[in-house]
Design a protein around this motif. Structure first.
Motif, mmCIF file in Angstrom:
data_model
loop_
_atom_site.group_PDB
_atom_site.id
_atom_site.type_symbol
_atom_site.label_atom_id
_atom_site.label_comp_id
_atom_site.label_asym_id
_atom_site.label_seq_id
_atom_site.Cartn_x
_atom_site.Cartn_y
_atom_site.Cartn_z
ATOM 1 N N LEU A 385 8.365 67.881 40.639
ATOM 2 C CA LEU A 385 7.516 68.418 41.455
ATOM 3 C C LEU A 385 8.338 70.014 42.225
ATOM 4 O O LEU A 385 7.605 71.044 42.262
ATOM 5 N N ASN A 386 9.393 69.963 42.422
ATOM 6 C CA ASN A 386 10.183 70.985 42.772
ATOM 7 C C ASN A 386 10.223 72.305 41.763
ATOM 8 O O ASN A 386 9.959 73.255 42.036
ATOM 9 N N ARG A 387 10.290 71.997 40.367
ATOM 10 C CA ARG A 387 9.964 72.690 39.367
ATOM 11 C C ARG A 387 8.860 73.454 39.498
ATOM 12 O O ARG A 387 8.653 74.725 39.479
ATOM 13 N N ILE A 388 7.673 72.726 39.585
ATOM 14 C CA ILE A 388 6.385 73.247 39.262
ATOM 15 C C ILE A 388 5.578 74.210 40.477
ATOM 16 O O ILE A 388 5.220 74.846 40.381
ATOM 17 N N THR A 389 6.372 73.467 41.568
ATOM 18 C CA THR A 389 6.123 74.082 42.837
ATOM 19 C C THR A 389 6.646 75.466 42.816
ATOM 20 O O THR A 389 6.091 76.479 43.653
ATOM 21 N N LEU A 390 7.550 75.780 42.254
ATOM 22 C CA LEU A 390 8.305 76.964 42.266
ATOM 23 C C LEU A 390 7.301 78.053 41.814
ATOM 24 O O LEU A 390 6.968 79.511 42.420
ATOM 25 N N ALA A 391 6.550 77.841 40.920
ATOM 26 C CA ALA A 391 5.396 79.008 40.338
ATOM 27 C C ALA A 391 4.316 79.127 41.515
ATOM 28 O O ALA A 391 3.809 80.191 41.635
ATOM 29 N N GLY A 392 3.738 77.967 42.125
ATOM 30 C CA GLY A 392 2.904 77.960 42.946
ATOM 31 C C GLY A 392 3.385 78.771 44.422
ATOM 32 O O GLY A 392 2.789 79.320 45.025
ATOM 33 N N ALA A 393 4.624 78.478 44.798
ATOM 34 C CA ALA A 393 5.157 78.979 45.940
ATOM 35 C C ALA A 393 5.419 80.516 45.761
ATOM 36 O O ALA A 393 5.177 81.369 46.804
ATOM 37 N N LEU A 394 5.974 80.962 44.720
ATOM 38 C CA LEU A 394 6.098 82.415 44.336
ATOM 39 C C LEU A 394 4.646 83.203 44.318
ATOM 40 O O LEU A 394 4.382 84.129 45.014
#
Length: 450
Positions: A385-394
């Motif tokens: 979740l931390n890895r895929i949330t990076l794209a959403g957060a950016l």
């Protein structure tokens, strides 16, 4: 999408739901034009000019569906209810009783919703007073009665009953919109509160088209190219929002076989869909509200050109936390981007803890292949979740600062904010998904009836 709409209109039950939703939106637009008591009509133009230069007021005006610029009874929109919802979601991991209600299914969720509605009332009173007092001081800093937003002073001490009547009417307008949203949930299509916000934003599109037409009619080549560039950026933003909102990582799940009597349960494969942007638009609202707040407070004390240390400190905060302030533009944009990214991770973790996916998998005999159930599964899910949330957060950070980037590229400042665009696209996609699920359910009913 068009085929789904045509099929929905052909089915009597879905047609009633769609027409009911449209009817509630029409009622909302009528409410948005009912002014609060004691309003001074001559001051409304000054109010609109003040909204154009106030970032927080523009955000509130979005959630009010443009009702704030008319200072109607729906001037706060459903923002107090959204605030109450966020508070309840943040309190659930901290209060065990709320966690138990979350696990009780539909009945527990109904009680949580009831608590949210109750919490909305005091929050609405606080916001009504603070919001009205701020706008009154903005358009009438000297206290001149001829420039006041109201016919009599807005003061709970010296003018209690007229002031209290204004606050009650604004709270009643908010609660009426919340009730309309609940009616849409029960009898219409889509998530009611989101549909109310959607209707308010879409109602401003005709004015945006007129503004674009006026810009294009000037005949200036640079202005026309800027308008074309704005439309291209808006289109690319819509495509990006859809891709990020619909993007997900599917983790395979295997359920162990269980024998009970003569029957065998489980033994099937499934998946866990982890969304790229699980937090939705909430981090964007968090970040914008927090970064605007210091500048709003500083504006109450700052007087340009006056000497004094206090005025200098107020001027520093006013210019730093203001996108148009002297030397504050870059700081404001950078902080807005970083806060949006940080809040995306924070709110995603809050939602992940509420879903309690590892424990639910273990209770139902499910496991991720290659990962031991329990704590190891939780660690693995958080890492993914931390890895895929990076794209959403950016992406959300980019959406937050996109209006400033667009304005610097095109030289135009149109009334279509990226927050509004994110809400409109997200609600439209979610509503169409619900409509399609209703159609599929009725197709199955027809198949079974044969």
């Amino acid at each position: 999408m068009l085929q789904a709409l045509v099929r929905a209109i052909q089915l009597p039950d879905l047609r009633r739901r769609v027409l009911f939703t449209l009817g509630m939106l029409i009622v909302f637009r009528f409410i948005a034009h009912i002014p609060v008591p004691n309003i001074n009509p001559d001051s409304l133009q000054q109010l609109r000019d003040a909204l154009a230069s106030n970032q927080l007021a523009q955000l509130l005006n979005i959630f009010a569906g443009g009702a704030l610029q008319n200072f109607s009874v729906a001037a706060m929109g459903v923002y107090p209810y959204i605030t109450a919802t966020i508070i309840m979601q943040l309190l659930q991991p901290l209060i065990p009783a709320l966690q138990e209600l979350q696990k009780e299914g539909e009945q527990g969720r109904q009680r949580l919703t009831r608590y949210q509605v109750i919490l909305t009332i005091p929050l609405a009173f606080l916001q009504a007073y603070g919001q009205t007092l701020t706008l009154e001081r903005t358009i009438n800093p000297t206290g001149d009665p001829f420039q006041s937003l109201f016919r009599s002073p807005f003061d709970l001490v010296s003018n209690f009953f007229p002031t209290f009547t204004i606050l009650v009417s604004m709270v009643a307008g908010t609660m009426l919109l919340v009730w309309l949203g609940e009616q849409i949930n029960e009898r219409g299509i889509g998530q009611g509160i989101s549909v109310i916000i959607f209707g308010g934003i879409v109602s401003g599109l005709p004015g945006l088209l007129v503004q674009g037409w006026q810009i294009s009619s000037t005949g200036d080549v640079g202005t026309i190219l800027g308008l074309i560039g704005f439309l291209v950026i808006a289109l690319l933003t819509i495509v990006g929002i859809i891709l990020i909102q619909e993007g997900q990582r599917r983790l395979p799940v295997q359920y162990a076989k269980r024998v009970r009597g003569n029957k065998v349960y489980g033994g099937q494969s499934s998946h866990i869909p982890l969304k790229v942007n699980m937090a939705g638009m909430i981090p964007l609202i968090f970040a914008q509200s927090i970064i605007i707040f210091p500048g709003i407070v500083a504006s109450w004390f700052y007087r340009e050109g006056e000497p004094g240390i206090g005025n200098a400190i107020a001027g520093f905060f006013y210019n730093t936390f203001n996108p148009t302030g002297v030397g504050g533009g870059f700081v404001y944009i950078s902080l807005l981007f970083l806060l949006t990214v940080g809040f995306t991770y924070f709110y995603t973790m809050v939602l992940f803890q509420q879903q309690d996916i590892p424990d639910n998998l273990q209770r139902n005999g499910g496991f991720i292949p290659g990962i031991r159930p329990g704590k190891n599964t939780e660690i693995y899910l958080k890492r993914v979740l931390n890895r895929i949330t990076l794209a959403g957060a950016l992406f959300l950070g980019l959406i937050a600062v996109l209006p400033f980037i667009t304005q610097s590229i095109t030289g135009l400042q149109l009334g279509l904010g990226s927050t509004a665009l994110l809400i409109v696209v997200g609600v439209a996609v979610d509503t169409m998904r619900q409509l399609e699920s209703q159609l599929i359910m009725r197709d199955y009913e027809g198949f079974l009836s044969r």
